[in-house]
Design a protein around this motif. Structure first.
Motif, mmCIF file in Angstrom:
data_model
loop_
_atom_site.group_PDB
_atom_site.id
_atom_site.type_symbol
_atom_site.label_atom_id
_atom_site.label_comp_id
_atom_site.label_asym_id
_atom_site.label_seq_id
_atom_site.Cartn_x
_atom_site.Cartn_y
_atom_site.Cartn_z
ATOM 1 N N ARG A 22 8.807 9.319 18.461
ATOM 2 C CA ARG A 22 7.633 8.755 19.140
ATOM 3 C C ARG A 22 6.548 8.414 18.115
ATOM 4 N NH1 ARG A 22 3.579 11.661 20.223
ATOM 5 N NH2 ARG A 22 4.748 13.582 20.382
ATOM 6 N N ARG A 23 6.304 9.323 17.191
ATOM 7 C CA ARG A 23 5.311 9.072 16.141
ATOM 8 C C ARG A 23 5.726 7.877 15.287
ATOM 9 N NH1 ARG A 23 3.809 14.580 13.080
ATOM 10 N NH2 ARG A 23 2.298 13.225 12.043
ATOM 11 N N TRP A 24 7.019 7.787 14.993
ATOM 12 C CA TRP A 24 7.521 6.676 14.178
ATOM 13 C C TRP A 24 7.292 5.343 14.895
ATOM 14 C CZ3 TRP A 24 8.530 5.532 9.435
ATOM 15 C CH2 TRP A 24 9.294 4.399 9.135
ATOM 16 N N ARG A 25 7.599 5.300 16.182
ATOM 17 C CA ARG A 25 7.400 4.059 16.944
ATOM 18 C C ARG A 25 5.925 3.682 16.991
ATOM 19 N NH1 ARG A 25 10.497 6.509 21.039
ATOM 20 N NH2 ARG A 25 12.664 6.334 20.508
ATOM 21 N N GLN A 26 5.061 4.666 17.163
ATOM 22 C CA GLN A 26 3.620 4.396 17.181
ATOM 23 C C GLN A 26 3.155 3.856 15.827
ATOM 24 O OE1 GLN A 26 2.212 8.270 18.378
ATOM 25 N NE2 GLN A 26 2.225 7.731 20.552
ATOM 26 N N TYR A 27 3.643 4.467 14.767
ATOM 27 C CA TYR A 27 3.314 3.992 13.420
ATOM 28 C C TYR A 27 3.770 2.541 13.244
ATOM 29 C CZ TYR A 27 4.612 2.955 8.615
ATOM 30 O OH TYR A 27 4.823 2.309 7.421
ATOM 31 N N LYS A 28 5.023 2.256 13.616
ATOM 32 C CA LYS A 28 5.564 0.895 13.457
ATOM 33 C C LYS A 28 4.759 -0.124 14.270
ATOM 34 C CE LYS A 28 8.786 -0.152 11.310
ATOM 35 N NZ LYS A 28 8.842 -0.628 9.912
ATOM 36 N N ALA A 29 4.322 0.258 15.447
ATOM 37 C CA ALA A 29 3.501 -0.640 16.277
ATOM 38 C C ALA A 29 2.165 -0.913 15.591
ATOM 39 C CB ALA A 29 3.281 -0.031 17.659
ATOM 40 N N THR A 40 2.801 -6.560 4.818
ATOM 41 C CA THR A 40 3.790 -6.667 3.740
ATOM 42 C C THR A 40 3.631 -5.516 2.750
ATOM 43 O OG1 THR A 40 3.911 -9.063 3.975
ATOM 44 C CG2 THR A 40 4.621 -8.141 1.860
ATOM 45 N N ALA A 41 2.389 -5.192 2.396
ATOM 46 C CA ALA A 41 2.138 -4.087 1.466
ATOM 47 C C ALA A 41 2.608 -2.761 2.061
ATOM 48 C CB ALA A 41 0.652 -4.017 1.115
ATOM 49 N N VAL A 42 2.281 -2.506 3.322
ATOM 50 C CA VAL A 42 2.689 -1.249 3.967
ATOM 51 C C VAL A 42 4.205 -1.178 4.068
ATOM 52 C CG1 VAL A 42 2.616 0.089 6.111
ATOM 53 C CG2 VAL A 42 0.524 -0.919 5.199
ATOM 54 N N GLU A 43 4.846 -2.262 4.397
ATOM 55 C CA GLU A 43 6.313 -2.263 4.489
ATOM 56 C C GLU A 43 6.946 -1.992 3.128
ATOM 57 O OE1 GLU A 43 6.917 -6.029 6.417
ATOM 58 O OE2 GLU A 43 6.705 -5.150 8.426
ATOM 59 N N GLY A 44 6.325 -2.492 2.057
ATOM 60 C CA GLY A 44 6.808 -2.191 0.709
ATOM 61 C C GLY A 44 6.669 -0.708 0.397
ATOM 62 N N ILE A 45 5.530 -0.138 0.753
ATOM 63 C CA ILE A 45 5.303 1.296 0.561
ATOM 64 C C ILE A 45 6.322 2.092 1.367
ATOM 65 C CG2 ILE A 45 3.693 3.181 1.073
ATOM 66 C CD1 ILE A 45 1.423 1.146 0.328
ATOM 67 N N GLU A 46 6.544 1.673 2.592
ATOM 68 C CA GLU A 46 7.508 2.345 3.471
ATOM 69 C C GLU A 46 8.907 2.343 2.857
ATOM 70 O OE1 GLU A 46 9.446 0.899 7.557
ATOM 71 O OE2 GLU A 46 7.247 1.055 7.624
ATOM 72 N N ARG A 47 9.343 1.191 2.351
ATOM 73 C CA ARG A 47 10.673 1.103 1.724
ATOM 74 C C ARG A 47 10.778 2.068 0.548
ATOM 75 N NH1 ARG A 47 10.111 -4.164 2.698
ATOM 76 N NH2 ARG A 47 9.279 -4.588 0.638
ATOM 77 N N TYR A 48 9.759 2.081 -0.292
ATOM 78 C CA TYR A 48 9.753 2.965 -1.447
ATOM 79 C C TYR A 48 9.834 4.429 -0.998
ATOM 80 C CZ TYR A 48 8.375 5.016 -5.915
ATOM 81 O OH TYR A 48 8.339 5.765 -7.077
ATOM 82 N N GLY A 58 7.865 16.183 9.241
ATOM 83 C CA GLY A 58 6.457 16.315 9.620
ATOM 84 C C GLY A 58 5.519 15.769 8.562
ATOM 85 N N ASN A 59 5.788 16.103 7.297
ATOM 86 C CA ASN A 59 4.960 15.578 6.210
ATOM 87 C C ASN A 59 5.119 14.072 6.080
ATOM 88 O OD1 ASN A 59 3.783 18.001 5.464
ATOM 89 N ND2 ASN A 59 5.317 18.449 3.915
ATOM 90 N N ALA A 60 6.344 13.592 6.242
ATOM 91 C CA ALA A 60 6.581 12.147 6.138
ATOM 92 C C ALA A 60 5.830 11.409 7.237
ATOM 93 C CB ALA A 60 8.077 11.853 6.218
ATOM 94 N N ALA A 61 5.898 11.907 8.455
ATOM 95 C CA ALA A 61 5.202 11.246 9.565
ATOM 96 C C ALA A 61 3.703 11.208 9.312
ATOM 97 C CB ALA A 61 5.508 11.964 10.883
ATOM 98 N N SER A 62 3.146 12.298 8.824
ATOM 99 C CA SER A 62 1.712 12.334 8.521
ATOM 100 C C SER A 62 1.358 11.341 7.424
ATOM 101 C CB SER A 62 1.291 13.739 8.096
ATOM 102 O OG SER A 62 1.422 14.633 9.162
ATOM 103 N N LEU A 63 2.196 11.284 6.392
ATOM 104 C CA LEU A 63 1.939 10.344 5.303
ATOM 105 C C LEU A 63 1.951 8.909 5.821
ATOM 106 C CD1 LEU A 63 3.298 10.457 1.728
ATOM 107 C CD2 LEU A 63 3.263 8.346 2.999
ATOM 108 N N TYR A 64 2.970 8.533 6.588
ATOM 109 C CA TYR A 64 3.048 7.172 7.125
ATOM 110 C C TYR A 64 1.826 6.857 7.991
ATOM 111 C CZ TYR A 64 7.905 6.745 5.577
ATOM 112 O OH TYR A 64 9.049 6.664 4.822
#
Length: 129
Positions: A22-29, A40-48, A58-64
């Protein structure tokens, strides 16, 4: 492996990598709503992060989520992307990872390495710690 088993494995992997769906979907939205250059910059950061982040869910979700916050504010203020990430985007993201890795797998392993080397050096010097 059956389809059910594969999807269960994938769900567990996603949960470990990004946390709650749910958190991931909210972040992506939220990212989808950013202006194109910021998105584009955020998607690059996300890929990295997906390749080199090594954070628990939990830490990853908070970071995103915090990256989304940062870029939403920057977009609202029209802050240039280079002003956000600087001249070395890898160092920018690596610093983010360090800030969120406290207590994470990588931080623990780094500390174990430091402790092992300190102990080995102490044994060599005859000053066991």
């Amino acid at each position: 492996m059956s389809d059910t088993g594969d999807s269960g494995f994938i769900s567990k992997f996603i949960a470990l990598t990004i946390g709650d769906k749910r958190r991931w979907r909210q972040y992506k939205a939220r990212v989808k709503q950013l202006p194109p250059s910021y998105r584009t910059a955020v998607e690059g950061i996300e890929r990295y992060l997906m390749h080199f982040g090594f954070l628990d869910g939990g830490n990853a979700a908070s970071l995103y989520e915090d990256v989304a916050d940062l870029f939403e504010r920057a977009a609202a203020d029209r802050t240039p992307i280079r002003q956000i990430v600087g001249t070395d985007p890898v160092e920018f993201v690596d610093e983010l990872i360090r800030n969120y890795a406290k207590g994470g797998y990588v931080a623990r392993e780094r500390q174990r390495l430091i402790t092992a080397i300190d102990a080995a050096a102490g044994i060599e010097e005859g000053t066991v710690r």
